[in-house]
Every structure is written in structure tokens, then in C-alpha cells.
Design a protein around this motif. Structure first.
Motif, PDB file in Angstrom:
ATOM      1  N   ASP A 104      -7.123   4.459  15.319  1.00 19.46           N
ATOM      2  CA  ASP A 104      -6.653   5.322  13.989  1.00 19.46           C
ATOM      3  C   ASP A 104      -5.120   5.090  13.907  1.00 19.46           C
ATOM      4  N   PHE A 107      -3.541   1.638  13.556  1.00 21.49           N
ATOM      5  CA  PHE A 107      -3.872   1.476  11.987  1.00 21.49           C
ATOM      6  C   PHE A 107      -2.723   2.172  11.218  1.00 21.49           C
ATOM      7  N   ARG A 108      -2.720   3.528  11.471  1.00 22.32           N
ATOM      8  CA  ARG A 108      -1.659   4.241  10.767  1.00 22.32           C
ATOM      9  C   ARG A 108      -0.223   3.774  10.818  1.00 22.32           C
ATOM     10  N   THR A 109       0.284   3.370  12.026  1.00 22.30           N
ATOM     11  CA  THR A 109       1.513   3.475  12.437  1.00 22.30           C
ATOM     12  C   THR A 109       2.067   1.781  12.675  1.00 22.30           C
ATOM     13  N   GLU A 111       3.569  -1.238  12.533  1.00 26.87           N
ATOM     14  CA  GLU A 111       4.439  -2.060  11.578  1.00 26.87           C
ATOM     15  C   GLU A 111       4.175  -3.485  11.802  1.00 26.87           C
ATOM     16  N   TYR A 136      -8.912   1.542   5.114  1.00 24.33           N
ATOM     17  CA  TYR A 136      -7.636   1.944   5.729  1.00 24.33           C
ATOM     18  C   TYR A 136      -6.516   0.762   5.325  1.00 24.33           C
ATOM     19  N   ALA A 137      -7.051  -0.351   5.342  1.00 23.07           N
ATOM     20  CA  ALA A 137      -6.411  -1.327   4.887  1.00 23.07           C
ATOM     21  C   ALA A 137      -5.613  -1.327   3.814  1.00 23.07           C
ATOM     22  N   GLU A 139      -5.573   1.163   1.832  1.00 27.79           N
ATOM     23  CA  GLU A 139      -4.498   2.404   1.627  1.00 27.79           C
ATOM     24  C   GLU A 139      -3.097   2.181   2.080  1.00 27.79           C
ATOM     25  N   ARG A 140      -3.116   1.300   3.197  1.00 28.57           N
ATOM     26  CA  ARG A 140      -1.809   1.095   3.592  1.00 28.57           C
ATOM     27  C   ARG A 140      -1.143  -0.092   2.970  1.00 28.57           C
ATOM     28  N   LEU A 142      -2.173  -3.316   3.088  1.00 32.23           N
ATOM     29  CA  LEU A 142      -2.460  -4.410   3.693  1.00 32.23           C
ATOM     30  C   LEU A 142      -3.534  -5.336   3.005  1.00 32.23           C
TER      31      LEU A 142
END
Ligand SMILES: Nc1nc2c(ncn2[C@@H]2O[C@H](COP(=O)(O)OP(=O)(O)OP(=O)(O)O)[C@@H](O)[C@H]2O)c(=O)[nH]1
Ligand SMILES: [Mg+2]
Length: 206
Positions: A104, A107-109, A111, A136-137, A139-140, A142
Motif C-alpha cells: 500500500d 503504491f501510494r508514495t 514516484e 489504485y493505479a 486513482e494515482r 498511472l
């Protein structure tokens, strides 16, 4: 330039955030249920039988395993990352919680992360956690690519049916931000298509 995938070499295995290589590289991560075929897919892309460890026992890959495929004199480094498989019940619960938190945070942090490949058995695609990873991807912001592997287990007709069904579902959930293809680490079907996607994210020509 020679195919950069064949140059991939094991770099390191990270069990904690501190063990990750410095952020700032270009990375593509391979996620998927335990036993889906992530390590086999990496080996097929890199044309190496023993780069990532493949196992009949689910839960084999237990860290974030980094492979370096940086072409000579190129910076920053280019990495492929084999993630621990999810959804394997026999892993002790505290260990599972540790991975979950670690992944997690990654994925969140992270860069360096430029794209996510979600590897799914073409016969059992889009389980809850697969959708969560794709979510997740997206949302970011990616790009994500669904690799429907073990396609050799199905005939051509069944393959295209499965592919169409997943395409439809992904489109209704995520629009056109997630691409999808059939693949086989066994027969090497779809290797060129997958390489093109990953190389594009890493800014490499093949
Ligand atoms: N027939 C067929 N078998 C495959 C394919 N890809 C992987 N397998 C088999 O599926 C099993 C699991 O493959 P792995 O590549 O180790 O799967 P993984 O997702 O890395 O598994 P974990 O690291 O445990 O999460 C092995 O027995 C592989 O030989 C494929 O494309 N076709
Ligand atoms: Mg593995």
C-alpha cells in the motif's frame, strides 16, 4: 538499440521500505494473485528461464523483487518489480498484513512507479483484489495493463470470449485507462505486445 528486456538482471529483494532502491528510477510493477503467473510472465518478457523464481507452490515471491534493465549509459535506472502475490490464505496473517501495508505504501508514495501490470489467470480474471489494484493505479493517474495469462489453457474461441468480457468490464469500471491482452508464459503468446506496453512506460525503444 538491442532489446533491453534480455539484459534484465536481478538487483535486490526488498522486505521493508528502507530496503527499496532510491526513488527516482523508472519502474513498472507486476501484481496479481498468488500463482497467477507473474514471475513466469517476467521471465517470458525477458527471455530468461530463471530470472524470477517460478513455483508450483503459491506464495513463492515474498518480497518486492527488483530487476534492472537499464540500457548502457542511460539514466535514471529502469526496473521491473515482481510483487508478492495476494490472496494466498496459507501465508501467516501477520506476514500478510505486513506485505499489505508495505505494498500500500509503495503504491501510494513511489514516484518511480510509471505503470502497473496486473497478471490474471485468463480463466479467473478480475477478482476483488485485482480490481482494487487496478483502482489504485487509476486513482494515482498511472496507466495499467491487464495481462490475461495461461491463455494456452484455452482454445482460441474461449480466449477471445474471455478477452472481450474483461475488456467490457474494464471499460465500464475505468474507461479506456486500462488496456488488456491475452498472454502465455508457456507458449509466449502476446510477449511482443506486452513488451511494447512496458517499454513505452519506461521510455525505452524495443
Ligand atoms: N500453462 C501455463 N502455466 C503457467 C503460465 N504461467 C505460469 N504458469 C504456471 O503457474 C504456476 C505459478 O507461476 P508463477 O509464475 O510462479 O506465479 P506467480 O504469480 O509468480 O506466483 P507467486 O510468486 O506465488 O505469487 C507455475 O506452476 C507455472 O509454471 C502459463 O502461461 N501457462
Ligand atoms: Mg512469483
Amino acid at each position: 538499440m538491442a532489446n533491453p528486456f534480455v539484459r534484465a538482471r536481478y538487483l535486490l529483494s526488498a522486505h521493508t521500505h528502507k530496503q527499496l532502491p532510491p526513488d527516482g528510477a523508472f519502474e513498472v510493477a507486476f501484481a496479481g494473485r498468488s500463482n497467477a503467473g507473474k514471475s513466469s510472465a517476467l521471465n517470458a518478457l525477458c527471455q530468461q528461464n530463471a530470472l524470477a523464481r517460478v513455483s508450483k507452490t503459491p506464495g513463492r515471491t515474498q518480497q518486492l523483487v527488483f530487476f534492472d534493465m537499464t540500457p548502457p549509459e542511460m539514466a535514471p535506472p529502469r526496473y521491473l518489480v515482481d510483487l508478492p502475490g495476494y490472496g494466498y490464505a496459507k501465508v501467516p496473517q501477520d506476514l500478510q498484513a505486513h506485505w499489505q501495508a508495505f505494498i500500500d505504501q509503495y503504491f501510494r508514495t513511489r514516484e518511480a512507479l510509471k505503470g502497473l501490470v496486473v497478471v490474471m489467470d485468463i480463466r479467473h480474471p478480475l477478482k476483488d483484489y485485482d480490481r482494487q489494484m487496478l483502482g489504485y493505479a487509476v486513482e494515482r493517474g498511472l496507466p495499467a495493463h491487464a495481462l490475461l495469462t495461461k491463455a494456452d489453457k484455452l482454445g482460441r474461441g474461449q480466449q477471445s470470449q474471455a478477452l472481450m468480457a474483461v475488456k467490457r468490464e474494464l471499460f465500464s469500471a475505468f474507461g479506456d485507462t486500462v488496456s488488456v491482452q491475452a498472454f502465455s508464459g508457456e507458449s509466449k503468446q502476446g510477449v511482443d505486445e506486452a513488451r511494447a506496453v512496458v517499454a513505452g512506460w519506461l521510455g525505452l525503444s524495443i
